[in-house]
Design a protein around this motif. Structure first.
Motif, PDB file in Angstrom:
ATOM      1  N   THR A 161      -1.458  -2.763  -5.302  1.00  0.00           N
ATOM      2  CA  THR A 161      -2.089  -1.452  -5.158  1.00  0.00           C
ATOM      3  C   THR A 161      -3.195  -1.360  -6.198  1.00  0.00           C
ATOM      4  O   THR A 161      -3.022  -1.827  -7.322  1.00  0.00           O
ATOM      5  N   VAL A 162      -4.329  -0.762  -5.825  1.00  0.00           N
ATOM      6  CA  VAL A 162      -5.435  -0.590  -6.763  1.00  0.00           C
ATOM      7  C   VAL A 162      -5.872   0.869  -6.734  1.00  0.00           C
ATOM      8  O   VAL A 162      -6.048   1.457  -5.664  1.00  0.00           O
ATOM      9  N   TRP A 163      -6.032   1.429  -7.921  1.00  0.00           N
ATOM     10  CA  TRP A 163      -6.560   2.777  -8.062  1.00  0.00           C
ATOM     11  C   TRP A 163      -7.896   2.718  -8.789  1.00  0.00           C
ATOM     12  O   TRP A 163      -8.141   1.814  -9.600  1.00  0.00           O
ATOM     13  N   GLY A 164      -8.761   3.688  -8.513  1.00  0.00           N
ATOM     14  CA  GLY A 164     -10.041   3.768  -9.203  1.00  0.00           C
ATOM     15  C   GLY A 164     -10.269   5.150  -9.780  1.00  0.00           C
ATOM     16  O   GLY A 164      -9.860   6.155  -9.183  1.00  0.00           O
ATOM     17  N   ASP A 165     -10.921   5.208 -10.936  1.00  0.00           N
ATOM     18  CA  ASP A 165     -11.311   6.474 -11.569  1.00  0.00           C
ATOM     19  C   ASP A 165     -12.827   6.593 -11.430  1.00  0.00           C
ATOM     20  O   ASP A 165     -13.576   5.682 -11.835  1.00  0.00           O
ATOM     21  N   PHE A 166     -13.289   7.678 -10.844  1.00  0.00           N
ATOM     22  CA  PHE A 166     -14.707   7.865 -10.556  1.00  0.00           C
ATOM     23  C   PHE A 166     -15.284   9.020 -11.370  1.00  0.00           C
ATOM     24  O   PHE A 166     -14.599  10.016 -11.630  1.00  0.00           O
ATOM     25  N   ASP A 167     -16.561   8.882 -11.762  1.00  0.00           N
ATOM     26  CA  ASP A 167     -17.225   9.967 -12.487  1.00  0.00           C
ATOM     27  C   ASP A 167     -17.790  10.991 -11.508  1.00  0.00           C
ATOM     28  O   ASP A 167     -17.591  10.888 -10.284  1.00  0.00           O
ATOM     29  N   GLU A 168     -18.520  11.945 -12.044  1.00  0.00           N
ATOM     30  CA  GLU A 168     -18.991  13.057 -11.219  1.00  0.00           C
ATOM     31  C   GLU A 168     -20.029  12.639 -10.176  1.00  0.00           C
ATOM     32  O   GLU A 168     -20.268  13.382  -9.200  1.00  0.00           O
ATOM     33  N   VAL A 169     -20.643  11.477 -10.347  1.00  0.00           N
ATOM     34  CA  VAL A 169     -21.624  11.022  -9.348  1.00  0.00           C
ATOM     35  C   VAL A 169     -21.038   9.960  -8.425  1.00  0.00           C
ATOM     36  O   VAL A 169     -21.748   9.338  -7.639  1.00  0.00           O
ATOM     37  N   GLY A 170     -19.721   9.731  -8.533  1.00  0.00           N
ATOM     38  CA  GLY A 170     -19.046   8.820  -7.634  1.00  0.00           C
ATOM     39  C   GLY A 170     -19.065   7.364  -8.034  1.00  0.00           C
ATOM     40  O   GLY A 170     -18.768   6.490  -7.207  1.00  0.00           O
ATOM     41  N   SER A 171     -19.362   7.075  -9.306  1.00  0.00           N
ATOM     42  CA  SER A 171     -19.371   5.695  -9.787  1.00  0.00           C
ATOM     43  C   SER A 171     -18.039   5.357 -10.443  1.00  0.00           C
ATOM     44  O   SER A 171     -17.442   6.195 -11.138  1.00  0.00           O
ATOM     45  N   LEU A 172     -17.575   4.129 -10.222  1.00  0.00           N
ATOM     46  CA  LEU A 172     -16.333   3.678 -10.847  1.00  0.00           C
ATOM     47  C   LEU A 172     -16.489   3.628 -12.363  1.00  0.00           C
ATOM     48  O   LEU A 172     -17.476   3.110 -12.885  1.00  0.00           O
ATOM     49  N   GLY A 222      -5.373  -8.364  -0.875  1.00  0.00           N
ATOM     50  CA  GLY A 222      -6.110  -7.205  -0.396  1.00  0.00           C
ATOM     51  C   GLY A 222      -5.678  -5.923  -1.075  1.00  0.00           C
ATOM     52  O   GLY A 222      -5.032  -5.934  -2.124  1.00  0.00           O
ATOM     53  N   PHE A 223      -6.010  -4.791  -0.452  1.00  0.00           N
ATOM     54  CA  PHE A 223      -5.753  -3.479  -1.035  1.00  0.00           C
ATOM     55  C   PHE A 223      -4.586  -2.740  -0.389  1.00  0.00           C
ATOM     56  O   PHE A 223      -4.151  -1.713  -0.901  1.00  0.00           O
ATOM     57  N   GLU A 224      -4.109  -3.238   0.735  1.00  0.00           N
ATOM     58  CA  GLU A 224      -3.157  -2.442   1.506  1.00  0.00           C
ATOM     59  C   GLU A 224      -1.905  -3.240   1.829  1.00  0.00           C
ATOM     60  O   GLU A 224      -1.447  -3.296   2.975  1.00  0.00           O
ATOM     61  N   SER A 225      -1.331  -3.852   0.789  1.00  0.00           N
ATOM     62  CA  SER A 225      -0.087  -4.605   0.964  1.00  0.00           C
ATOM     63  C   SER A 225       0.989  -4.009   0.068  1.00  0.00           C
ATOM     64  O   SER A 225       0.703  -3.200  -0.821  1.00  0.00           O
ATOM     65  N   ASP A 226       2.220  -4.422   0.288  1.00  0.00           N
ATOM     66  CA  ASP A 226       3.303  -3.966  -0.582  1.00  0.00           C
ATOM     67  C   ASP A 226       3.205  -4.610  -1.965  1.00  0.00           C
ATOM     68  O   ASP A 226       3.750  -4.079  -2.932  1.00  0.00           O
ATOM     69  N   THR A 227       2.507  -5.728  -2.050  1.00  0.00           N
ATOM     70  CA  THR A 227       2.443  -6.479  -3.298  1.00  0.00           C
ATOM     71  C   THR A 227       1.439  -5.898  -4.276  1.00  0.00           C
ATOM     72  O   THR A 227       1.675  -5.886  -5.494  1.00  0.00           O
ATOM     73  N   THR A 268      -8.994   1.340  -1.059  1.00  0.00           N
ATOM     74  CA  THR A 268      -8.697   0.667   0.207  1.00  0.00           C
ATOM     75  C   THR A 268      -9.684  -0.475   0.418  1.00  0.00           C
ATOM     76  O   THR A 268     -10.569  -0.719  -0.408  1.00  0.00           O
ATOM     77  N   GLU A 269      -9.548  -1.148   1.554  1.00  0.00           N
ATOM     78  CA  GLU A 269     -10.459  -2.241   1.878  1.00  0.00           C
ATOM     79  C   GLU A 269     -11.914  -1.792   1.906  1.00  0.00           C
ATOM     80  O   GLU A 269     -12.821  -2.582   1.649  1.00  0.00           O
ATOM     81  N   LYS A 270     -12.160  -0.527   2.170  1.00  0.00           N
ATOM     82  CA  LYS A 270     -13.530  -0.010   2.174  1.00  0.00           C
ATOM     83  C   LYS A 270     -14.155  -0.061   0.778  1.00  0.00           C
ATOM     84  O   LYS A 270     -15.386  -0.036   0.649  1.00  0.00           O
ATOM     85  N   ASP A 271     -13.308  -0.148  -0.242  1.00  0.00           N
ATOM     86  CA  ASP A 271     -13.801  -0.175  -1.620  1.00  0.00           C
ATOM     87  C   ASP A 271     -13.952  -1.594  -2.174  1.00  0.00           C
ATOM     88  O   ASP A 271     -14.339  -1.782  -3.324  1.00  0.00           O
ATOM     89  N   ARG A 272     -13.648  -2.618  -1.352  1.00  0.00           N
ATOM     90  CA  ARG A 272     -13.619  -3.999  -1.840  1.00  0.00           C
ATOM     91  C   ARG A 272     -14.930  -4.394  -2.528  1.00  0.00           C
ATOM     92  O   ARG A 272     -14.928  -4.920  -3.640  1.00  0.00           O
TER      93      ARG A 272
END
Length: 265
Positions: free
Chosen positions: A42-53, A35-40, A6-10
Motif C-alpha cells: 500500500t502506498v500513501w501520498g501527502d500533497f501540498d495545497e497545489v497538489g504536489s507530492l 503495484g499499488f493495489e495488492s494485499d502486499t 493508486t495505479e493512476k499515481d504511478r
C-alpha cells in the motif's frame, strides 16, 4: 492532504523517488513488483495545497517506509497516525533522518532497533578483476534450498531470506539472484541480491562457511555480482554494520550514502 495512491499515481510517485534510486530501492522495487493495489503493498501520498507530492509512505506487508525529498516537509505525526490506523505494524525502516521524524508518533512497544550504514557503488567505476575466479557459479532457482541451508548455518548472518520457496520465487521473478562457490558439491561462499529494480539492486547474504574464510571467496563472488549488475546498468547497494566488512566493501568501490534504521515492534 494524505490519500492512498493508486495505479493512476504511478508516474508521479516514480518521478518523486526516481532521482535517488539507491536510497529508494525498496520503494521502487516494491512498486515495480506489486503495484499499488495488492494485499502486499500500500502506498500513501501527502500533497501540498497545489497538489504536489511532499512525502510518501509505503507498506510492504507489515513494514512501513517513509520518504520525502525535503525532510522538512515530512509530517511525522500524520504518518504516525496512518501507521497506527493501518494496524499491521511489525517494522518501520528507512533512512535514519526520515524514520526519526515518525518514531515519536508511533505508540507501540519497540522490540529491537538496528542501525546500519547504507552504501552504493557508482556504475562508472572500474572493476578490479585480479581476484576474480572461474569457479563462481550463478544459482538456478531450483538450487534455492542449498543456498538457504548455507546461510542458515552461519550464526552471525541474518539478512537473507530463510524460506527456500520464497527465495526461489524471487529468483524466478527476476528480483533476486545468487552467485556462489562450492566445495565438495556444496556451496561454501555466497552473495545474493534482493529487491532488484530496473536501475539498482540490494546485495545481501554475503557470507562464507567458517572453514573457508580468509581465502577471498566472498570477494570473488562480489566481483562476479558487481560485474553482472554493471553489465545491466544496475547500481549495487548494500547495508553493513561491521567495520571490517565496511573496509572490504569500500575497497570494492562502495561509498556510504547514509544510515538505515530498522525498528521492530
Amino acid at each position: 492532504m494524505i490519500r492512498q495512491l493508486t495505479e493512476k499515481d504511478r508516474e508521479a510517485v516514480l518521478a518523486f523517488v526516481g532521482d535517488r534510486s539507491a536510497e529508494n530501492l525498496f520503494i521502487i522495487g516494491d512498486i515495480e513488483a506489486f503495484g499499488f493495489e495488492s494485499d502486499t503493498v500500500t502506498v500513501w501520498g501527502d500533497f501540498d495545497e497545489v497538489g504536489s507530492l511532499t512525502s510518501i509512505l509505503l507498506r510492504y506487508r507489515e513494514n512501513f517506509i517513509p520518504y520525502a525529498r525535503d525532510i522538512e516537509k515530512l509530517d511525522g505525526k500524520a504518518w504516525g497516525d496512518v501507521i497506527s490506523q493501518a494496524g499491521q505494524l511489525k517494522m518501520i525502516s528507512g533512512l535514519k533522518r526520515m524514520v526519526g521524524k515518525v518514531l515519536p508518533f508511533v505508540h507501540a512497544s519497540q522490540r529491537e532497533k538496528k542501525l546500519c550504514f547504507y552504501a552504493k557503488r557508482e556504475d562508472g567505476l572500474p572493476l578490479n578483476r585480479d581476484v576474480a575466479r572461474r569457479d563462481v557459479k550463478m544459482a538456478f532457482p531450483e538450487e534455492a534450498d542449498k543456498i538457504v541451508q548455507l546461510t542458515s548455518g552461519i550464526d552471525e548472518f541474518s539478512s537473507v531470506e530463510k524460506d527456500p520457496a520464497v527465495l526461489q520465487k524471487n529468483m524466478e521473478k527476476g528480483i533476486s539472484r545468487t552467485y556462489y562457490i562450492e566445495q565438495k558439491d556444496e556451496p561454501v561462499s555466497v552473495v545474493s541480491t534482493t529487491a532488484e529494480t530496473h536501475g539498482a539492486a540490494m546485495i545481501v547474504g554475503v557470507c562464507t562457511q567458517k572453514d573457508y574464510r580468509h581465502q577471498g571467496l566472498a570477494t570473488a563472488c562480489m566481483i562476479k555480482m558487481i560485474a553482472a549488475l554493471k553489465a545491466e546498468h544496475k547500481q549495487p547497494c548494500l547495508f553493513y554494520d561491521n567495520p571490517a566488512a565496511g573496509k572490504i566493501y569500500k575497497r570494492l568501490g562502495f561509498v556510504d550514502i547514509g544510515e538505515w534504521v530498522m525498528v521492530n515492534y
